[in-house]
Design an enzyme around this catalytic site. Sequence first.
Site, PDB file in Angstrom:
ATOM      1  N   CYS A   2      60.226 -83.391 -34.841  1.00 39.32           N
ATOM      2  CA  CYS A   2      61.454 -84.156 -35.036  1.00 39.32           C
ATOM      3  C   CYS A   2      62.178 -83.601 -36.250  1.00 39.32           C
ATOM      4  O   CYS A   2      61.559 -83.203 -37.238  1.00 39.32           O
ATOM      5  CB  CYS A   2      61.237 -85.648 -35.249  1.00 39.32           C
ATOM      6  N   ARG A  27      62.757 -78.212 -34.001  1.00 37.07           N
ATOM      7  CA  ARG A  27      61.683 -79.151 -34.305  1.00 37.07           C
ATOM      8  C   ARG A  27      61.474 -80.178 -33.190  1.00 37.07           C
ATOM      9  O   ARG A  27      60.489 -80.935 -33.206  1.00 37.07           O
ATOM     10  CB  ARG A  27      61.987 -79.891 -35.600  1.00 37.07           C
ATOM     11  N   TRP A  73      61.162 -85.148 -30.871  1.00 31.65           N
ATOM     12  CA  TRP A  73      60.077 -84.635 -30.045  1.00 31.65           C
ATOM     13  C   TRP A  73      59.179 -85.836 -29.783  1.00 31.65           C
ATOM     14  O   TRP A  73      58.535 -86.353 -30.689  1.00 31.65           O
ATOM     15  CB  TRP A  73      59.318 -83.542 -30.787  1.00 31.65           C
ATOM     16  N   ASN A  99      60.134 -89.295 -38.678  1.00 31.17           N
ATOM     17  CA  ASN A  99      59.410 -88.115 -38.210  1.00 31.17           C
ATOM     18  C   ASN A  99      57.947 -88.357 -38.529  1.00 31.17           C
ATOM     19  O   ASN A  99      57.604 -88.520 -39.701  1.00 31.17           O
ATOM     20  CB  ASN A  99      59.953 -86.878 -38.946  1.00 31.17           C
ATOM     21  N   GLY A 100      57.097 -88.408 -37.509  1.00 33.95           N
ATOM     22  CA  GLY A 100      55.673 -88.664 -37.760  1.00 33.95           C
ATOM     23  C   GLY A 100      55.135 -89.687 -36.774  1.00 33.95           C
ATOM     24  O   GLY A 100      55.763 -89.964 -35.752  1.00 33.95           O
ATOM     25  N   GLU A 484      47.207 -63.666 -27.484  1.00 39.87           N
ATOM     26  CA  GLU A 484      48.560 -63.960 -27.970  1.00 39.87           C
ATOM     27  C   GLU A 484      49.603 -63.631 -26.888  1.00 39.87           C
ATOM     28  O   GLU A 484      50.564 -64.383 -26.691  1.00 39.87           O
ATOM     29  CB  GLU A 484      48.813 -63.175 -29.260  1.00 39.87           C
ATOM     30  N   LYS A 488      52.228 -66.312 -25.292  1.00 39.42           N
ATOM     31  CA  LYS A 488      53.686 -66.118 -25.280  1.00 39.42           C
ATOM     32  C   LYS A 488      54.225 -66.311 -23.869  1.00 39.42           C
ATOM     33  O   LYS A 488      55.231 -66.963 -23.671  1.00 39.42           O
ATOM     34  CB  LYS A 488      54.079 -64.714 -25.780  1.00 39.42           C
ATOM     35  N   GLU A 491      54.187 -70.097 -22.779  1.00 39.59           N
ATOM     36  CA  GLU A 491      55.120 -71.026 -23.416  1.00 39.59           C
ATOM     37  C   GLU A 491      56.577 -70.699 -23.119  1.00 39.59           C
ATOM     38  O   GLU A 491      57.417 -71.590 -23.095  1.00 39.59           O
ATOM     39  CB  GLU A 491      54.876 -71.119 -24.924  1.00 39.59           C
ATOM     40  N   HIS A 507      32.448 -61.781 -15.832  1.00 42.39           N
ATOM     41  CA  HIS A 507      31.659 -63.013 -15.853  1.00 42.39           C
ATOM     42  C   HIS A 507      32.436 -64.191 -15.283  1.00 42.39           C
ATOM     43  O   HIS A 507      32.133 -65.339 -15.587  1.00 42.39           O
ATOM     44  CB  HIS A 507      31.194 -63.302 -17.286  1.00 42.39           C
ATOM     45  N   LYS A 606      58.669 -76.626 -32.935  1.00 44.76           N
ATOM     46  CA  LYS A 606      58.268 -75.552 -33.841  1.00 44.76           C
ATOM     47  C   LYS A 606      57.170 -75.983 -34.808  1.00 44.76           C
ATOM     48  O   LYS A 606      56.181 -75.294 -34.981  1.00 44.76           O
ATOM     49  CB  LYS A 606      59.506 -75.097 -34.615  1.00 44.76           C
TER      50      LYS A 606
HETATM   51  C1  F6R Z   1      53.215 -70.326 -30.505  1.00 41.06           C
HETATM   52  C2  F6R Z   1      53.396 -71.072 -31.723  1.00 41.06           C
HETATM   53  C3  F6R Z   1      52.389 -72.093 -32.094  1.00 41.06           C
HETATM   54  C4  F6R Z   1      52.143 -72.079 -33.608  1.00 41.06           C
HETATM   55  C5  F6R Z   1      51.209 -73.230 -33.992  1.00 41.06           C
HETATM   56  C6  F6R Z   1      50.869 -73.203 -35.468  1.00 41.06           C
HETATM   57  O1  F6R Z   1      54.229 -69.388 -30.317  1.00 41.06           O
HETATM   58  O2  F6R Z   1      54.360 -70.889 -32.422  1.00 41.06           O
HETATM   59  O3  F6R Z   1      51.213 -71.911 -31.384  1.00 41.06           O
HETATM   60  O4  F6R Z   1      51.592 -70.854 -33.950  1.00 41.06           O
HETATM   61  O5  F6R Z   1      51.836 -74.448 -33.687  1.00 41.06           O
HETATM   62  O6  F6R Z   1      52.005 -73.345 -36.259  1.00 41.06           O
HETATM   63  P1  F6R Z   1      52.012 -72.913 -37.769  1.00 41.06           P
HETATM   64  O7  F6R Z   1      51.785 -71.451 -37.836  1.00 41.06           O
HETATM   65  O8  F6R Z   1      53.368 -73.310 -38.268  1.00 41.06           O
HETATM   66  O9  F6R Z   1      50.908 -73.677 -38.457  1.00 41.06           O
END
Ligand code: F6R
Length: 611
Positions: A2, A27, A73, A99-100, A484, A488, A491, A507, A606
């Site tokens: 948020c 956010r 969010w 927010n929270g 990774e 990507k 998401e 396996h 984010k």
């Molecule tokens: C994926 C992504 C998330 C963050 C995760 C940790 O693209 O961005 O998986 O890596 O939420 O966030 P931080 O690094 O801000 O602690």
Amino acid sequence: MCGIVAYIGPREAYPIILKGLKRLEYRGYDSSGVALLNHGLHVYKKKGKVADLEESLVGKNLHAHAGIGHTRWATHGEPSDRNAHPHQSANGKLAMIHNGIIENYAQLKNELQKKGYVFKSDTDTEVLLNFIEDIQKNNYCGLEEAVRIALRRVVGAYVIVLLDQDNPDTIIAARKGSPLVIGVGKGEHFLASDASPIIEYTKEAVYVNDYELAILRPDELILKNLGNEKLTPFIQKLDLELAAIEKEGYDHFMLKEIFEQPDTIFDCLRGRLDVGNATITMAGVQNNIEHLKNANRIIMVACGTSWHAGLIAEYIFEELCRIPVEVEYASEFRYRNPVIHKGDVIIAISQSGETADTIVAIEKAKEQGAFIFGVVNVVGSSISRIADAGAYTHAGPEIGVASTKAFTAQLVVLALIALKIAKEKNAINDDRYVHLLNELHNVPEKAKAILPMNEHIKKLAEKYKHAKDALYLGRGYNFPVALEGALKLKEISYIHAEGYAAAEMKHGPIALVDEALPVVFVATKDSCHEKIVSNIQEIKARKGKVIAVVSEGDDVIPKMSDDIITVPEADELVAPMLSVIPLQLFAYHIGVAKGLDVDKPRNLAKSVTVE
Ligand code: F6R
């Protein structure tokens, strides 16, 4: 999660709040709203993105000099107009954004319902707001006192910001566990979840700490603790440029941030790596070298993409420093009862520095005597302040929800830390040390050389965009890169993808392979190269489609693959900093080809500031 924005002062509040919400949309973006004070309280809310709110308000009289705004969010209650913030108290006089998560909201709601309160939304926010209103009523006290009393009963994390119709020259805000920045202007104050909505107007900021309450008037800022004692606000200069938070001609922030990587990696090395003198300068490491080089064990704690950086760091630290390393999901680490000794070092890796699980995990480890080292991107964020020491990744603001440039910067910083510790420990010989310094020095140029592959990768995205599933395989240093790459793709394109250590394929996952399954191999030249060649043959024998990321000059894998992406050759320890870039581009272009909003993928936000 948020985003919150507020303004009080002589300017029109609505345009400032609206622009701020657009900057904070990363956010959360399932609904948004504003509350404005102009001869009474006016609240407008809308399900959808901030642009939907903006459109719904065209033609309305939005004149006001004080207001609050929120982009959500969802946690409690589905995304909808009525669950969007701001919420209004039962008597209609107070508006609040939050927010929270209020964990004991059900109990508070029950108490209020018994007193006759009726709720218009499903949110914990409306419960807290009416709880505050109720305290005000019963104690005949002002809003500030009511907020203070309420927060003593609240369990959970919050930033709350309130407007009061009866006190139009005051905004009240409080924080525990979620970020809050105040912008200090001349005769005006701004308030936001991060500095991006503020920097256009002022470079002076106060970061509010947990359990603090801020009372904002146009020309007054009062900071207090929950015990009603006044605190002296610590005003800092914001080191952030407007250009860094704008798209600058790119279609999406994600693409801009992928393309920025040669520069961000360079920035990350700048002032630290001196190849000529074969030195690494990192004050956070140097000043704490005894803790670090004598660590019994290093535990990397992180989530998501940052956790993948931790996995790669495990390989790097164990190889170079000969210190045992564990890599933990912060969310698991905090809830089990991990054995932590005084000599343990925790490295907390986080782009935002605000991830709730990572924060609590390091707080717990700190209580048990571990030394906490933060590898964080956002300067001044919670993790950077809790850590005993740290090193910033200096990647600049990352706005695309999918992490790209922060990941490569994390890898660079972690490699620098490991090299410095290894050198101090005499765990690395001079030739290897100097070789790796040179390899790191060359990463920005090599990253730049990958970017022209963009058009080729875009074509591959067209070819594979209809896939239902995908498998990503790698070995050694490239195994976490495969994880990774799969993350990507999931998401950004909503294609189901799994990352595996290539040898693990036999396996179980090999059962998935058929002619419809794209299998992405991260197969740059390294000590496992011959092994991965065999793994590719195993996939081809089962008619899987192989897309291989290979080193320049590889004349074996291209012959057996359906498609290849070439990256410059590099030592296996730095190879992930390069091999991940085409995978970021591949996910990006598939998302775009499918018409998806790659900067704001569904259900994501984010900063994950709730556990
Ligand atoms: C994926 C992504 C998330 C963050 C995760 C940790 O693209 O961005 O998986 O890596 O939420 O966030 P931080 O690094 O801000 O602690």
